[in-house]
Design a protein around this motif. Structure first.
Motif, PDB file in Angstrom:
ATOM      1  N   LEU A 134      45.684  34.733  50.601  1.00 48.06           N
ATOM      2  CA  LEU A 134      46.082  35.702  49.571  1.00 48.06           C
ATOM      3  C   LEU A 134      44.920  36.606  49.141  1.00 48.06           C
ATOM      4  CD1 LEU A 134      48.243  33.310  47.350  1.00 48.06           C
ATOM      5  CD2 LEU A 134      49.093  35.214  48.739  1.00 48.06           C
ATOM      6  N   GLY A 135      43.730  36.365  49.683  1.00 45.66           N
ATOM      7  CA  GLY A 135      42.567  37.183  49.335  1.00 45.66           C
ATOM      8  C   GLY A 135      41.555  36.469  48.474  1.00 45.66           C
ATOM      9  N   GLY A 136      41.811  35.170  48.171  1.00 44.18           N
ATOM     10  CA  GLY A 136      40.865  34.413  47.369  1.00 44.18           C
ATOM     11  C   GLY A 136      40.981  34.711  45.881  1.00 44.18           C
ATOM     12  N   LEU A 137      40.048  34.181  45.119  1.00 40.99           N
ATOM     13  CA  LEU A 137      40.046  34.388  43.667  1.00 40.99           C
ATOM     14  C   LEU A 137      39.882  35.876  43.349  1.00 40.99           C
ATOM     15  CD1 LEU A 137      39.939  33.050  40.798  1.00 40.99           C
ATOM     16  CD2 LEU A 137      37.453  33.077  41.041  1.00 40.99           C
ATOM     17  N   TYR A 138      40.697  36.353  42.400  1.00 37.49           N
ATOM     18  CA  TYR A 138      40.643  37.760  41.988  1.00 37.49           C
ATOM     19  C   TYR A 138      40.084  37.815  40.574  1.00 37.49           C
ATOM     20  CZ  TYR A 138      42.322  42.613  41.514  1.00 37.49           C
ATOM     21  OH  TYR A 138      42.420  43.984  41.358  1.00 37.49           O
ATOM     22  N   VAL A 139      38.924  38.434  40.429  1.00 40.63           N
ATOM     23  CA  VAL A 139      38.255  38.533  39.134  1.00 40.63           C
ATOM     24  C   VAL A 139      38.528  39.899  38.516  1.00 40.63           C
ATOM     25  CG1 VAL A 139      36.018  38.647  37.984  1.00 40.63           C
ATOM     26  CG2 VAL A 139      36.428  36.889  39.696  1.00 40.63           C
ATOM     27  N   ILE A 140      38.973  39.891  37.268  1.00 40.17           N
ATOM     28  CA  ILE A 140      39.237  41.141  36.547  1.00 40.17           C
ATOM     29  C   ILE A 140      38.405  41.152  35.272  1.00 40.17           C
ATOM     30  CG2 ILE A 140      40.963  42.577  35.410  1.00 40.17           C
ATOM     31  CD1 ILE A 140      43.100  41.237  37.124  1.00 40.17           C
ATOM     32  N   GLY A 141      37.610  42.195  35.096  1.00 38.89           N
ATOM     33  CA  GLY A 141      36.875  42.377  33.852  1.00 38.89           C
ATOM     34  C   GLY A 141      37.618  43.343  32.955  1.00 38.89           C
ATOM     35  N   THR A 142      37.794  42.987  31.677  1.00 38.27           N
ATOM     36  CA  THR A 142      38.547  43.853  30.764  1.00 38.27           C
ATOM     37  C   THR A 142      37.679  44.947  30.159  1.00 38.27           C
ATOM     38  OG1 THR A 142      38.134  42.413  28.869  1.00 38.27           O
ATOM     39  CG2 THR A 142      40.094  41.956  30.199  1.00 38.27           C
ATOM     40  N   GLY A 143      36.433  45.014  30.572  1.00 40.14           N
ATOM     41  CA  GLY A 143      35.530  46.054  30.090  1.00 40.14           C
ATOM     42  C   GLY A 143      34.131  45.778  30.584  1.00 40.14           C
ATOM     43  N   ARG A 144      33.302  46.800  30.588  1.00 39.37           N
ATOM     44  CA  ARG A 144      31.910  46.631  31.003  1.00 39.37           C
ATOM     45  C   ARG A 144      31.092  46.070  29.839  1.00 39.37           C
ATOM     46  NH1 ARG A 144      30.171  46.773  36.315  1.00 39.37           N
ATOM     47  NH2 ARG A 144      31.364  48.313  37.498  1.00 39.37           N
ATOM     48  N   HIS A 145      30.156  45.170  30.167  1.00 37.02           N
ATOM     49  CA  HIS A 145      29.269  44.595  29.157  1.00 37.02           C
ATOM     50  C   HIS A 145      28.089  45.531  28.893  1.00 37.02           C
ATOM     51  CE1 HIS A 145      31.371  41.034  30.836  1.00 37.02           C
ATOM     52  NE2 HIS A 145      31.242  40.555  29.611  1.00 37.02           N
ATOM     53  N   ASP A 146      27.310  45.191  27.868  1.00 33.23           N
ATOM     54  CA  ASP A 146      26.093  45.951  27.590  1.00 33.23           C
ATOM     55  C   ASP A 146      25.080  45.808  28.719  1.00 33.23           C
ATOM     56  OD1 ASP A 146      27.200  46.653  25.228  1.00 33.23           O
ATOM     57  OD2 ASP A 146      25.776  45.618  23.941  1.00 33.23           O
ATOM     58  N   SER A 147      25.187  44.726  29.481  1.00 33.54           N
ATOM     59  CA  SER A 147      24.253  44.459  30.568  1.00 33.54           C
ATOM     60  C   SER A 147      25.001  44.353  31.888  1.00 33.54           C
ATOM     61  CB  SER A 147      23.489  43.148  30.303  1.00 33.54           C
ATOM     62  OG  SER A 147      22.836  42.703  31.471  1.00 33.54           O
ATOM     63  N   SER A 148      24.513  45.041  32.897  1.00 30.85           N
ATOM     64  CA  SER A 148      25.139  44.973  34.217  1.00 30.85           C
ATOM     65  C   SER A 148      25.055  43.561  34.782  1.00 30.85           C
ATOM     66  CB  SER A 148      24.470  45.968  35.169  1.00 30.85           C
ATOM     67  OG  SER A 148      23.093  45.658  35.328  1.00 30.85           O
ATOM     68  N   ARG A 149      24.057  42.775  34.347  1.00 30.17           N
ATOM     69  CA  ARG A 149      23.933  41.408  34.846  1.00 30.17           C
ATOM     70  C   ARG A 149      25.140  40.561  34.459  1.00 30.17           C
ATOM     71  NH1 ARG A 149      20.515  38.644  32.328  1.00 30.17           N
ATOM     72  NH2 ARG A 149      20.071  40.187  30.745  1.00 30.17           N
ATOM     73  N   LEU A 150      25.653  40.773  33.250  1.00 30.51           N
ATOM     74  CA  LEU A 150      26.812  39.999  32.822  1.00 30.51           C
ATOM     75  C   LEU A 150      28.034  40.364  33.660  1.00 30.51           C
ATOM     76  CD1 LEU A 150      26.319  40.070  28.949  1.00 30.51           C
ATOM     77  CD2 LEU A 150      25.597  38.339  30.593  1.00 30.51           C
ATOM     78  N   ASP A 151      28.138  41.632  34.030  1.00 30.00           N
ATOM     79  CA  ASP A 151      29.210  42.036  34.942  1.00 30.00           C
ATOM     80  C   ASP A 151      29.049  41.344  36.290  1.00 30.00           C
ATOM     81  OD1 ASP A 151      30.092  43.759  32.973  1.00 30.00           O
ATOM     82  OD2 ASP A 151      29.115  45.525  33.832  1.00 30.00           O
TER      83      ASP A 151
END
Length: 753
Positions: free
Chosen positions: A495-512
């Motif tokens: 099915l394409g494996g785990l699908y990760v969805i972020g509901t918004g960008r964080h203050d830090s790209s590392r957290l994304d």
């Protein structure tokens, strides 16, 4: 000339530029020794860092844990043994690589403190890796919040000690108040091996750990909280553009003065209480900045999305929030000593670490700790599909599209992990999904005790997991989840494996990146996408006034300027946070130097006869008189207690002075003075005065004290109880931090133009 060399070195020595080829050659040589080593009955590691060492620890891991370390894990181990931060992707076995490095240091006769982000991971990793250490003839221990002093002492005697960074710091602070060498707990620091190094060394670097005593009730009163509840935003008070400051309007001032019956600005105490209540009411949001659980306010760690254990806000703000929530004020008290996490870890002669996202903060790791990043490639290539951001003009349209995407993906049976920015958003999304007949599992600060089970099941067929922050979760998401052995792993992969969805960008790209990294582990298929809107907090705070391009008929912003705007806002946020970190360290560095000198003096008093000699030289007649009456030993013990008491007391007062000084020092900039220079100009002579004051008070006490009596009854009473906590950064920053934020935003916008 030195500055030119530094510039050239920084240019050539880019973050992530550590050459891995020497390590890779050693690992290749180790493979040739593997068969021979496997035949050995007894494993001796040989010289640390060599091919034989790698072959032996690999065999030790195979025998004790049933895991044969990959070549890349050994490369990461060697990088850490060389004093670097190893960047290894999620699922690449950082825990084992770190344990092998810790064993390498321990085999050299060095005590290793394996620094974790929380008690759970410290205990889990120590118990998990114990068979490995024992196979290599090493001992391991761990420390938790509930460990007794003797349990802590015993754990520190081990070759490798696992502990949360906060517990290490609290032990150091408590040791600084002991009056008998036998009560010391923490040995001299040697090696710190830091897990989630970017989070601990950068995100939390400026968090002060505090030892407090002499409790008194909180300063905020329920009446002030009740008053500000009646005020209306926009009419009685306004919030600044960045959402970090609040101030009364003229109408608000009149209303408050009538309600309190005072001339507001003639009473500083009332102004302080009002400002705290107003900040708590208008700028701190329940289920975003904190939660209320079991009748108490619990702060939320913004970089991890979970309860920040033992943390509280400074300067009466904690009590103001408690009054806002109609809860009794928790105990407060005088700060006896404090240390930032950065100051704590810089005590160690050797620091190394590991994390999945070090490269983005490589410059800071080098600037603040002289650490370099070794980017270790994955064992299997990452095949995750990272889609471009889906950008919408409004938050409402973003939510609609988000719910549609979740529904469509779930209909196929594909597991979905949704990362939200805060607790409130996770609960709103949970409610919206349930209204559509879906059944998500929610992991946030309110139920973080269940996190291992929730995360472990997030890869199951049809799973929908909603989580705040994935940084430092410490648990892999396996395709198929708990039931991966029944063949569902291959079904999820198709099915394409785990699908990760972020509901918004964080203050830090590392957290994304940390969120994205939960998919595609160990060569698994996976995908990720972020949903962003022009009304998101990131853009409102760090790109104010910059309009989002028009959306197409379906609500999506496809103009490339939308992506540029989101990236710009994130870079501004990262730049602001870096500058605040630098600014904090500029001030705390002097305090750390002064503390270092005080500790050297304290050690000479605690372990030697410095106090006795000082008082004997200053008051020889008094000393001889007492020695003849009660004996040298009794007098020496009293001298030590007297000087230690006044040294600790004066240091506490000095900390208070420095805190007050820094809080108002930014006002000097209005007179075109450099605030840091002005701070140093006052802090240095204040420290000299501290030493003089210790000497003077010690002499006065020695002249009158009854050395055979209880010194506590003669004015040398120490706090009857002490407690420890972390002071979370003031969420609004100091006035000077807010100036930095505005200036940084202006400069970034100018560069963009």
């Amino acid at each position: 000339m030195a500055s030119v060399r530094d510039i050239v070195r920084r240019f050539l020595d880019r973050p992530g530029s550590v050459d891995l080829s020497p390590y890779q050659r050693i690992v290749t040589e180790a493979a040739a020794l593997e068969a021979e080593v496997r035949e050995r009955e007894e494993l001796r590691a040989g010289e640390v860092g060599t091919a034989e060492f790698c072959a032996v620890v690999r065999e030790a891991a195979r025998r004790s844990l049933g895991e044969r370390p990959f070549d890349v894990q050994l490369v990461g181990t060697l990088a850490m043994l060389d004093g670097h931060v190893a960047q290894m992707a999620t699922g690449e076995g950082k825990t084992l690589a770190g344990a092998l490095a810790a064993a390498g240091f321990a085999l050299q006769g060095k005590q290793v403190h394996a620094v974790s982000v929380n008690d759970y991971l410290a205990r889990r990793d120590a118990e998990w890796m114990r068979p490995l250490y024992e196979t290599l003839g090493l001992t391991v221990g761990w420390i938790s919040e509930t460990s007794t002093p003797e349990e802590r002492r015993e754990a520190y005697r081990k070759d490798v000690t696992y502990a949360a960074v906060s517990e290490l710091g609290f032990d150091v602070l408590r040791d600084r108040l002991v009056t008998d060498p036998a009560d010391l707990i923490v040995p001299a620091p040697q090696v710190a091996l830091v897990d989630e190094a970017d989070s601990v060394l950068v995100d939390e670097a400026r968090v002060p750990l505090v030892l407090a005593g002499a409790a008194d009730p909180g300063t905020a009163v329920p009446e002030m909280a009740a008053l500000v509840r009646r005020l209306s935003r926009g009419y009685h008070y306004k919030v600044d553009q960045e959402g970090r400051a609040v101030f009364l309007t003229t109408k608000g001032t009149d209303t408050v003065e009538k309600a309190l019956g005072v001339d507001l600005y003639q009473d500083p105490g009332v102004v302080t209480g009002l400002n705290l209540a107003l900040h708590a009411h208008a700028l701190l949001t329940r289920d975003v900045d904190y939660i209320v659980r079991d009748g108490r306010v619990h702060l939320i760690n913004q970089s991890r999305g979970r309860v920040a254990l033992l943390q509280r806000w400074p300067d009466g703000l904690q009590a103001a929030v408690e009054a806002k929530e109609k809860l009794p004020a928790s105990e407060t008290g005088e700060i006896l000593d404090s240390i930032t996490i950065q100051g704590l870890l810089r005590r160690y002669p050797q620091i190394c670490g590991m994390t999945g996202t070090a490269l983005a903060v490589g410059e800071q790791l080098r600037e603040f700790y002289d650490l370099r990043v070794a980017v270790v490639p994955p064992n299997k290539p990452c095949v995750r599909v990272d889609e471009p951001d889906r950008i919408f003009a409004t938050a409402e349209r973003k939510l609609e599209a988000l719910l549609e995407e979740i529904g469509d993906q779930h209909a196929t049976g594909r597991p979905i992990l949704i990362g939200t920015l805060d607790v409130a958003e996770s609960e709103r999304l949970d409610e919206a999904l349930r209204a559509r007949g879906l059944s998500p599992v929610v992991l946030n600060a309110k139920n973080d005790a269940e996190e291992a089970a929730v995360i472990a099941g997030a890869g199951a067929l049809g799973a929908i997991t909603v989580s705040t922050q994935m940084a430092g979760r410490g648990t892999d998401i396996r395709l198929g989840g708990h039931a991966s052995a029944d063949g569902s792993e291959s079904a999820v992969a198709e099915l394409g494996g785990l699908y990760v969805i972020g509901t918004g960008r964080h203050d830090s790209s590392r957290l994304d990146d940390q969120l994205r990294g939960r998919a595609g582990r160990q060569g698994d298929p996976g995908g990720s996408v972020f949903f962003v809107s022009g009304e998101d907090e990131l853009l409102a705070a760090y790109a104010p006034g910059e309009p989002m391009p028009d959306a197409d008929a379906d609500g999506l912003v496809r103009d490339k300027r939308g992506d540029l705007l989101v990236g710009h806002a994130q870079r501004v946020a990262e730049g602001v946070n870096l500058e605040i970190h630098r600014n904090t360290w500029r001030y705390t560095r002097l305090m750390e130097e002064q503390r270092g000198h005080v500790l050297e003096l304290r050690d000479r008093v605690l372990h030697g006869d410095a106090a006795t000699q000082a008082l004997k030289d200053a008051l020889p007649e008094r000393y001889n008189e007492l020695a003849e009456a009660v004996g040298d030993e009794t007098v020496e013990r009293a001298c030590r207690q007297i000087v230690l008491f006044h040294l600790d007391r004066c240091w506490t007062e000095h900390l208070g002075f420095l805190s007050d000084l820094r809080e108002g020092i930014h006002l000097r900039s209005l007179g075109r003075l450099n605030p840091l220079d002005e701070f140093n100009k006052e802090a240095v002579p204040a420290y000299r005065a501290l030493l003089d004051e210790v000497e003077q008070r010690s002499k006065e006490t020695f002249e009158t004290v009854d050395v055979t009596g209880d010194l506590a009854d003669q004015g040398l009473k120490r706090p009857t109880a002490t407690w420890t906590y972390l002071v979370q950064d003031n969420p609004f920053g100091s006035d000077w931090d807010r100036v930095l934020q505005r200036v940084a935003g202006v400069l970034k916008r100018r560069r963009k133009k």
